[in-house]
Design an enzyme around this catalytic site. Structure first.
Site, PDB file in Angstrom:
ATOM      1  N   HIS A  15      -5.831   5.491  -0.191  1.00  0.00           N
ATOM      2  CA  HIS A  15      -5.130   6.672  -0.644  1.00  0.00           C
ATOM      3  C   HIS A  15      -4.015   5.753  -1.651  1.00  0.00           C
ATOM      4  O   HIS A  15      -3.303   6.336  -2.708  1.00  0.00           O
ATOM      5  CB  HIS A  15      -3.877   5.851  -0.074  1.00  0.00           C
ATOM      6  CG  HIS A  15      -3.245   4.591   0.348  1.00  0.00           C
ATOM      7  ND1 HIS A  15      -3.523   4.007   1.624  1.00  0.00           N
ATOM      8  CD2 HIS A  15      -3.301   3.518  -0.355  1.00  0.00           C
ATOM      9  CE1 HIS A  15      -3.234   2.406   1.539  1.00  0.00           C
ATOM     10  NE2 HIS A  15      -3.321   2.344  -0.420  1.00  0.00           N
ATOM     11  N   GLU A 243      -7.223  -3.455   2.488  1.00  0.00           N
ATOM     12  CA  GLU A 243      -6.749  -2.673   3.162  1.00  0.00           C
ATOM     13  C   GLU A 243      -7.657  -1.651   3.661  1.00  0.00           C
ATOM     14  O   GLU A 243      -6.690  -1.462   4.780  1.00  0.00           O
ATOM     15  CB  GLU A 243      -6.301  -1.018   1.578  1.00  0.00           C
ATOM     16  CG  GLU A 243      -4.877  -1.990   0.796  1.00  0.00           C
ATOM     17  CD  GLU A 243      -5.251  -0.958   0.064  1.00  0.00           C
ATOM     18  OE1 GLU A 243      -3.285  -0.868  -0.693  1.00  0.00           O
ATOM     19  OE2 GLU A 243      -5.530   0.388  -0.003  1.00  0.00           O
TER      20      GLU A 243
HETATM   21  C1  DHB Z   1      -4.264   1.856  -6.748  1.00  0.00           C
HETATM   22  C2  DHB Z   1      -5.242   1.988  -5.529  1.00  0.00           C
HETATM   23  C3  DHB Z   1      -4.299   1.536  -5.164  1.00  0.00           C
HETATM   24  O1  DHB Z   1      -5.197   1.341  -3.045  1.00  0.00           O
HETATM   25  C4  DHB Z   1      -2.832   0.962  -4.464  1.00  0.00           C
HETATM   26  O2  DHB Z   1      -2.798   1.354  -3.585  1.00  0.00           O
HETATM   27  C5  DHB Z   1      -2.511   1.367  -5.722  1.00  0.00           C
HETATM   28  C6  DHB Z   1      -3.474   1.358  -6.519  1.00  0.00           C
HETATM   29  C7  DHB Z   1      -5.453   2.168  -7.688  1.00  0.00           C
HETATM   30  O3  DHB Z   1      -6.756   2.080  -7.704  1.00  0.00           O
HETATM   31  O4  DHB Z   1      -5.047   1.645  -8.525  1.00  0.00           O
HETATM   32 FE    FE Z   2      -3.111   0.790  -1.807  1.00  0.00          FE
END
Ligand code: DHB
Ligand code: FE
Length: 282
Positions: A15, A243
């Protein structure tokens, strides 16, 4: 006989917020982003054919709707609608997310009586954890084509729920959906991951081997994943790799025997390995 709701498929997807920004700012055809969006072309066609009535969307709130003041382990959105959240750059210009209060309350009742401590949320803005997956599935429509039940999981502040509890919650969600007295096509979506770490000396960590093994086991032998301790996710997949535990809720909501319809893996998107998988619930 009363027709019941059914979970017909489950899917997992990253996400990454920058994916939403790329789409919103018209950059999806840039050489950096094109391969990411191409990886979801199959999914967009597939889900348009499936015509789900409801998506149960498992995600984590990134200190947006919740803060350190209140940290629910599991929280289900029972409202009529959820506004896209302002995460610091103004709300994403995407449609409001319409809920399904009757099914959401039914899932809340069923899972709570099955001894899961589910927080009932009647007002909540939804952040990139929820809106970016919708953009990947549906592109940029005027309105989202189905109802969405947000289910937020704490993976931000230690301790998150165990993998086993997530998997069992998935089973309880399936029981709840299958006892709902309306014929509905429900798809469940687990989001987050794959390997990524956003801070500290290991920022930028990606572990393709671990991610691939996770997807293989999620597909063929999810029970082999449920006892993996938090520290292993963090060591192997980075601090935000935790996550991925949310994908176990999705998998627990499906039958043990499923068909893997599609898989996509791409590095990098922002700081993250993008992973995506679709299971048909046969
Ligand atoms: C990023 C990835 C994530 O899952 C998130 O919640 C915030 C940032 C990233 O890769 O920048
Ligand atoms: Fe995230």
């Amino acid at each position: 006989m009363i027709n019941k709701a059914k979970i017909t498929a489950g899917l997992g997807t990253s996400h990454v917020p920058a994916i939403g920004a790329a789409l919103d700012n018209g950059n999806s055809n840039d050489p950096y982003w094109k391969p990411v969006f191409e990886g979801y072309e199959f999914t967009k066609k597939w889900i348009a054919e499936q015509k789900p009535d409801v998506i149960i969307l498992i995600y984590n709130d990134h200190a947006t709707a919740f803060s350190l003041d209140i940290i629910p382990t599991f929280a289900i959105g029972c409202a009529e609608y959820f506004q896209p959240a302002d995460e610091g750059w103004g709300p994403r210009q995407v449609p409001v997310v319409n809920g399904h209060p009757r099914l959401a309350w039914h899932i809340a009742q069923s899972t709570i009586l099955d001894e899961f401590d589910m927080t009932i949320v009647n007002k909540m803005d939804v952040d990139h954890g929820l809106t970016v997956p919708l953009s990947l599935l549906f592109g940029q429509p005027e309105l989202w084509p189905c109802k969405v039940i947000p289910l937020a999981v704490n993976v931000v502040q230690y301790p998150p729920p165990t993998g086993n509890r997530c998997y069992n919650l998935g089973k309880a969600i399936r029981k709840a959906v299958e006892s709902f007295d309306e014929e509905l096509n429900v798809i469940i979506c687990g989001t987050g991951g794959m390997s990524h770490q956003l801070q500290g000396p290991r920022a930028g960590l990606i572990n393709k081997e671990f991610d691939t093994k996770f997807l293989d086991l999620l597909s063929a032998n999810p029970k082999a994943l449920v006892d993996m301790p938090h520290v292993e996710y963090i060591r192997e997949a980075g601090s935000e790799g935790i996550e991925m535990i949310m994908w176990l809720i999705m998998r627990g909501a499906l039958k043990e025997e499923i068909t893997e319809l599609y898989r996509f893996y791409h590095v990098p998107a922002s700081n993250t390995a993008v992973g995506h998988i679709i299971f048909k619930n046969e």
